[in-house]
Design a protein around this motif. Structure first.
Motif, PDB file in Angstrom:
ATOM      1  N   LEU A 276       0.749  -1.171  -0.011  1.00 53.20           N
ATOM      2  CA  LEU A 276       0.089  -0.029  -0.092  1.00 53.20           C
ATOM      3  C   LEU A 276       0.873   1.298  -0.100  1.00 53.20           C
ATOM      4  CD1 LEU A 276      -1.880  -2.160   1.022  1.00 53.20           C
ATOM      5  CD2 LEU A 276      -2.904  -0.724   2.434  1.00 53.20           C
ATOM      6  N   ILE A 277       0.367   2.453  -0.679  1.00 57.56           N
ATOM      7  CA  ILE A 277       1.091   3.360  -0.799  1.00 57.56           C
ATOM      8  C   ILE A 277       0.696   4.917  -0.183  1.00 57.56           C
ATOM      9  CG2 ILE A 277       0.554   4.022  -3.325  1.00 57.56           C
ATOM     10  CD1 ILE A 277       3.786   5.001  -3.548  1.00 57.56           C
ATOM     11  N   SER A 296      -1.400  -2.144  10.171  1.00 57.67           N
ATOM     12  CA  SER A 296      -1.363  -3.082  11.390  1.00 57.67           C
ATOM     13  C   SER A 296      -2.631  -3.960  11.604  1.00 57.67           C
ATOM     14  CB  SER A 296      -1.215  -2.365  12.727  1.00 57.67           C
ATOM     15  OG  SER A 296      -1.080  -3.037  13.922  1.00 57.67           O
ATOM     16  N   ARG A 297      -3.957  -3.152  11.433  1.00 59.40           N
ATOM     17  CA  ARG A 297      -5.153  -3.898  11.618  1.00 59.40           C
ATOM     18  C   ARG A 297      -5.328  -4.957  10.786  1.00 59.40           C
ATOM     19  NH1 ARG A 297      -9.254  -0.297  14.112  1.00 59.40           N
ATOM     20  NH2 ARG A 297     -10.715  -1.939  13.273  1.00 59.40           N
ATOM     21  N   VAL A 298      -5.110  -4.521   9.301  1.00 56.49           N
ATOM     22  CA  VAL A 298      -5.277  -5.616   8.286  1.00 56.49           C
ATOM     23  C   VAL A 298      -4.463  -6.776   8.492  1.00 56.49           C
ATOM     24  CG1 VAL A 298      -4.981  -5.770   5.827  1.00 56.49           C
ATOM     25  CG2 VAL A 298      -5.819  -3.707   6.801  1.00 56.49           C
ATOM     26  N   ARG A 299      -3.204  -6.418   9.006  1.00 59.30           N
ATOM     27  CA  ARG A 299      -2.195  -7.771   9.175  1.00 59.30           C
ATOM     28  C   ARG A 299      -2.680  -8.658  10.313  1.00 59.30           C
ATOM     29  NH1 ARG A 299       3.016  -7.441   7.015  1.00 59.30           N
ATOM     30  NH2 ARG A 299       3.748  -8.640   8.623  1.00 59.30           N
ATOM     31  N   GLU A 300      -3.501  -8.093  11.309  1.00 60.69           N
ATOM     32  CA  GLU A 300      -3.737  -8.825  12.338  1.00 60.69           C
ATOM     33  C   GLU A 300      -5.251  -9.628  11.984  1.00 60.69           C
ATOM     34  OE1 GLU A 300      -5.089  -6.088  15.334  1.00 60.69           O
ATOM     35  OE2 GLU A 300      -3.109  -5.357  15.814  1.00 60.69           O
ATOM     36  N   LEU A 301      -5.990  -9.053  11.048  1.00 61.54           N
ATOM     37  CA  LEU A 301      -7.129  -9.621  10.635  1.00 61.54           C
ATOM     38  C   LEU A 301      -6.991 -10.617   9.411  1.00 61.54           C
ATOM     39  CD1 LEU A 301      -9.469  -6.605  10.450  1.00 61.54           C
ATOM     40  CD2 LEU A 301      -9.643  -8.335  12.171  1.00 61.54           C
ATOM     41  N   VAL A 307       1.046  -7.725   4.276  1.00 65.46           N
ATOM     42  CA  VAL A 307       0.633  -6.516   3.850  1.00 65.46           C
ATOM     43  C   VAL A 307       2.005  -5.729   4.353  1.00 65.46           C
ATOM     44  CG1 VAL A 307      -0.971  -4.600   4.052  1.00 65.46           C
ATOM     45  CG2 VAL A 307      -1.770  -7.048   3.972  1.00 65.46           C
ATOM     46  N   ARG A 308       2.404  -4.707   3.360  1.00 61.06           N
ATOM     47  CA  ARG A 308       3.288  -3.528   3.843  1.00 61.06           C
ATOM     48  C   ARG A 308       2.950  -2.184   3.075  1.00 61.06           C
ATOM     49  NH1 ARG A 308       8.011  -6.733   1.124  1.00 61.06           N
ATOM     50  NH2 ARG A 308       6.481  -7.373  -0.289  1.00 61.06           N
ATOM     51  N   GLY A 309       3.595  -1.360   3.906  1.00 67.24           N
ATOM     52  CA  GLY A 309       3.120   0.034   3.100  1.00 67.24           C
ATOM     53  C   GLY A 309       4.377   1.132   3.167  1.00 67.24           C
ATOM     54  N   ASP A 404     -12.622   2.242  11.388  1.00 69.80           N
ATOM     55  CA  ASP A 404     -13.084   0.627  11.161  1.00 69.80           C
ATOM     56  C   ASP A 404     -13.491   0.689   9.469  1.00 69.80           C
ATOM     57  OD1 ASP A 404     -12.935  -0.104  13.618  1.00 69.80           O
ATOM     58  OD2 ASP A 404     -14.808   0.561  14.158  1.00 69.80           O
ATOM     59  N   VAL A 405     -14.092   1.769   8.834  1.00 72.09           N
ATOM     60  CA  VAL A 405     -14.434   1.726   7.646  1.00 72.09           C
ATOM     61  C   VAL A 405     -13.095   1.901   6.696  1.00 72.09           C
ATOM     62  CG1 VAL A 405     -15.550   3.107   6.057  1.00 72.09           C
ATOM     63  CG2 VAL A 405     -16.654   3.003   8.205  1.00 72.09           C
ATOM     64  N   ILE A 406     -12.153   2.446   6.902  1.00 70.62           N
ATOM     65  CA  ILE A 406     -11.032   2.349   6.313  1.00 70.62           C
ATOM     66  C   ILE A 406     -10.296   0.868   6.236  1.00 70.62           C
ATOM     67  CG2 ILE A 406      -8.475   3.116   6.143  1.00 70.62           C
ATOM     68  CD1 ILE A 406      -9.428   5.801   7.336  1.00 70.62           C
ATOM     69  N   VAL A 407     -10.286   0.423   7.148  1.00 71.16           N
ATOM     70  CA  VAL A 407      -9.972  -0.994   7.320  1.00 71.16           C
ATOM     71  C   VAL A 407     -10.843  -1.919   6.614  1.00 71.16           C
ATOM     72  CG1 VAL A 407      -9.327  -3.021   8.870  1.00 71.16           C
ATOM     73  CG2 VAL A 407      -8.669  -1.009   9.345  1.00 71.16           C
ATOM     74  N   SER A 408     -11.987  -1.595   6.857  1.00 76.81           N
ATOM     75  CA  SER A 408     -12.891  -2.543   5.897  1.00 76.81           C
ATOM     76  C   SER A 408     -12.751  -2.522   4.568  1.00 76.81           C
ATOM     77  CB  SER A 408     -14.338  -2.157   6.466  1.00 76.81           C
ATOM     78  OG  SER A 408     -15.411  -3.047   5.520  1.00 76.81           O
ATOM     79  N   LYS A 409     -12.649  -1.233   4.113  1.00 79.68           N
ATOM     80  CA  LYS A 409     -12.703  -1.087   2.458  1.00 79.68           C
ATOM     81  C   LYS A 409     -11.259  -1.522   1.903  1.00 79.68           C
ATOM     82  CE  LYS A 409     -16.428   0.548   0.953  1.00 79.68           C
ATOM     83  NZ  LYS A 409     -17.285  -0.151   0.190  1.00 79.68           N
ATOM     84  N   LEU A 410     -10.312  -1.355   2.804  1.00 79.96           N
ATOM     85  CA  LEU A 410      -9.080  -2.002   2.360  1.00 79.96           C
ATOM     86  C   LEU A 410      -8.811  -3.587   2.403  1.00 79.96           C
ATOM     87  CD1 LEU A 410      -6.370   0.010   4.813  1.00 79.96           C
ATOM     88  CD2 LEU A 410      -6.676   0.406   2.002  1.00 79.96           C
ATOM     89  N   ILE A 411      -9.421  -4.051   3.306  1.00 82.39           N
ATOM     90  CA  ILE A 411      -9.670  -5.554   3.060  1.00 82.39           C
ATOM     91  C   ILE A 411     -10.453  -5.940   1.865  1.00 82.39           C
ATOM     92  CG2 ILE A 411     -10.830  -7.402   4.276  1.00 82.39           C
ATOM     93  CD1 ILE A 411      -9.858  -6.240   6.976  1.00 82.39           C
TER      94      ILE A 411
END
Length: 544
Positions: A276-277, A296-301, A307-309, A404-411
């Motif tokens: 991700l950039i 961090s949240r995406v990697r946990e889920l 996933v890297r940034g 929460d919404v950001i993480v949800s959309k990323l996933i």
């Protein structure tokens, strides 16, 4: 007759007297710059224009005013406009408090630069008035609200009578110090035009500051120039991203099958590794703390993803962001390489561009990401973002600050990409061939024709073989319009109509600014017939 009481036509003959008193940017050009073939050719072309200008009547003096040339969007806009405007038609000046920042080497040599060197910009008014008396501009084009106020006050204090174009680059509704809006409104109503870089900003200028509609002009920032595709096609130097771009395409040409399948057959682990950039100054309003925390949240889920940034940019929050990265144990997961002069290869190679800002005027990096064909998750800022993403199908808007919404959309976006990535391992996908019809530029152009059946979910196989021997690719479904498929991306995205990107070209912005400058000159008795620049015309072509 005093200088302050001279007519504009009288002042025009004083240009030569001021020429040697100004600091020519050409002094800053070093041998390294002149050894660059592109810059050398550019300088030769500009020299011809200057020679032509010397044979004409005196040109109107146009002064751009900004704090510095630090690596922000407004500073980039000023640099591009100075490169785009025709030096044969205008005598171009740049007034800065400090001549510093990464855009300094990009200034054309014919721009005459004046430094105020004030300890604080807010105390720079007397120095600004003194320098304006020396330059005697006919029109001042100022950028950012503090400079807009100073340009207006200096005009009144010095009795100059020059035209003013006051340009805003950030949301008007963003909370500022008490009295700021009243001061801005008072100054802006005395300008020739107030320029907003998005339609929403234009509405805010009217609703928040009470600027009459007839005085408001909307001119999107110049972001795409004639060199955009060439710069996007340059190799990416970052080790995480370089493996996702041209190197993999070359691997497939040599081996004849996707790299993932080749590695799997030789015992390598199959693991989805998206990068991700984020791009921007490291300042509080960009909210890169959300970017780091979201990774961090995406990697946990999704621990099975690697996933890297990467955050491209520099600023005052570097230490805080580094500390946050360490606290979340992301030392080898999130990288902050600093300012990069050409972020386009980074954007083109990444899986997702993530904008987490609370405030934007017209987000430059977002436009660049869309033009590069990169999938996008972006916060819905008060101005700019919605306009850029209107009609863009490979993008998702999320509320500002809502983790929460950001993480949800990323996933959600990454899961879709993972499915496309996994299908690259399927044998039947290796039978898809490239043919002429849709051109991709990955260093060299690869022609292909994509056949899609609108009534079916599966991509139909093309029978004609590629002239290059056939390179396997998974074609996106028409209802998804995912134009990027790791690692294949278009420098100019298929999913965006050409007219949508044309609004953000240097040609479009240069012509609009030239019109506004000429209107301000005409109000003061200077009849100038120039249009924009004829040097850097840019046409956007999206091949479908």
């Amino acid at each position: 007759m005093s200088e302050s009481n001279m007519s504009i036509s009288d002042r025009s003959h004083k240009s030569d007297e001021h020429l040697n008193m100004n600091r020519w940017h050409g002094e800053l050009w070093n041998d390294e710059c002149l050894n660059d073939e592109r810059l050398r050719d550019d300088r030769m072309q500009q020299t011809r224009y200057m020679e032509q200008a010397g044979q004409k009547e005196a040109r109107p003096r146009i002064a751009f005013f900004i704090t510095s040339l630090a690596g922000g969007g407004a500073e980039k806009v000023v640099t591009m406009l100075l490169r785009g405007l025709d030096p044969a038609q205008y005598e171009l000046h740049l007034i800065v408090n400090r001549l510093e920042g990464p855009y300094v080497p990009l200034l054309p040599f014919y721009v005459q630069v004046t430094e105020l060197q004030s300890a604080r910009l807010r105390s720079a008014l007397p120095i600004l008035v003194k320098q304006l008396k020396r330059i005697q501009p006919h029109v001042v084009v100022s950028h950012m609200w503090e400079n807009n106020v100073l340009a207006t006050l200096a005009n009144i204090w010095g009795g100059f009578g020059y035209g003013t174009l006051l340009c805003e680059h950030s949301a008007i509704s963003y909370r500022r110090a008490l009295g700021t809006d009243a001061l801005r409104g008072w100054c802006y109503r005395r300008s020739d035009a107030v320029v907003g870089c998005s339609e929403q900003m234009g509405m805010e200028l009217h609703e928040w500051l009470g600027i009459p509609d007839e005085r408001i002009q909307v001119v999107p920032n110049p972001i795409i120039d004639h060199e955009f595709e060439a710069r996007a096609a340059e190799p990416c130097s970052h080790q995480w991203l370089s493996q996702l771009s041209l190197e993999q395409e070359m691997f497939e040409q040599q081996v004849g099958q996707p790299k993932e399948r080749f590695m799997l057959e030789h015992g390598a682990e199959r693991r989805f590794s998206p990068v991700l950039i984020g791009v921007g100054r490291l300042v509080p309003e960009k909210r890169f703390d959300l970017f780091i925390t979201a990774i961090s949240r995406v990697r946990e889920l999704h621990p099975h993803w690697d996933v890297r940034g990467v955050i491209v940019g520099e600023g005052v929050q570097r230490r805080q962001l580094e500390d946050l990265k360490d606290a979340l144990r992301l030392q080898n997961v999130v990288d902050l390489p600093g300012y990069v002069s050409n972020p386009l290869p980074y954007l083109r190679a990444a899986h997702l561009f993530v904008q987490t800002s609370d405030v934007e005027g017209l987000p430059t990096a977002l436009v660049e990401a869309v033009a590069c064909g990169t999938d996008v998750v972006a916060t819905c800022t008060a101005t700019g973002t919605e306009e850029v993403l209107c009609g863009v199908h490979n993008a998702a808007l999320v509320p500002c600050g809502n983790m929460d919404v950001i993480v949800s959309k990323l996933i959600e976006m990454l899961e879709r990409q993972e499915q496309q990535w996994l299908q690259r391992f399927e044998p039947q996908q290796l039978e898809l061939k490239l043919d002429m019809g849709l051109e991709m530029k990955l260093g060299a152009e690869i022609g292909m024709r994509i056949g899609m059946d609108q009534g079916q979910d599966q991509v139909q196989e093309q029978q004609n073989a590629s002239p290059r021997g056939g390179v396997a690719i998974l074609v996106p479904q028409p209802d998804e319009l995912h134009t990027r498929q790791v690692p294949y991306k278009l420098p100019l995205a298929q999913s965006v109509h050409a007219s949508h990107l044309q609004r953000f070209t240097l040609t479009e912005a240069t012509n609009r600014y030239a019109e506004l400058i000429n209107e301000a000159l005409a109000r003061r008795g200077w009849h100038h017939n120039s249009a924009g620049s004829e040097v850097n015309n840019c046409e956007i072509t999206v091949r479908i």
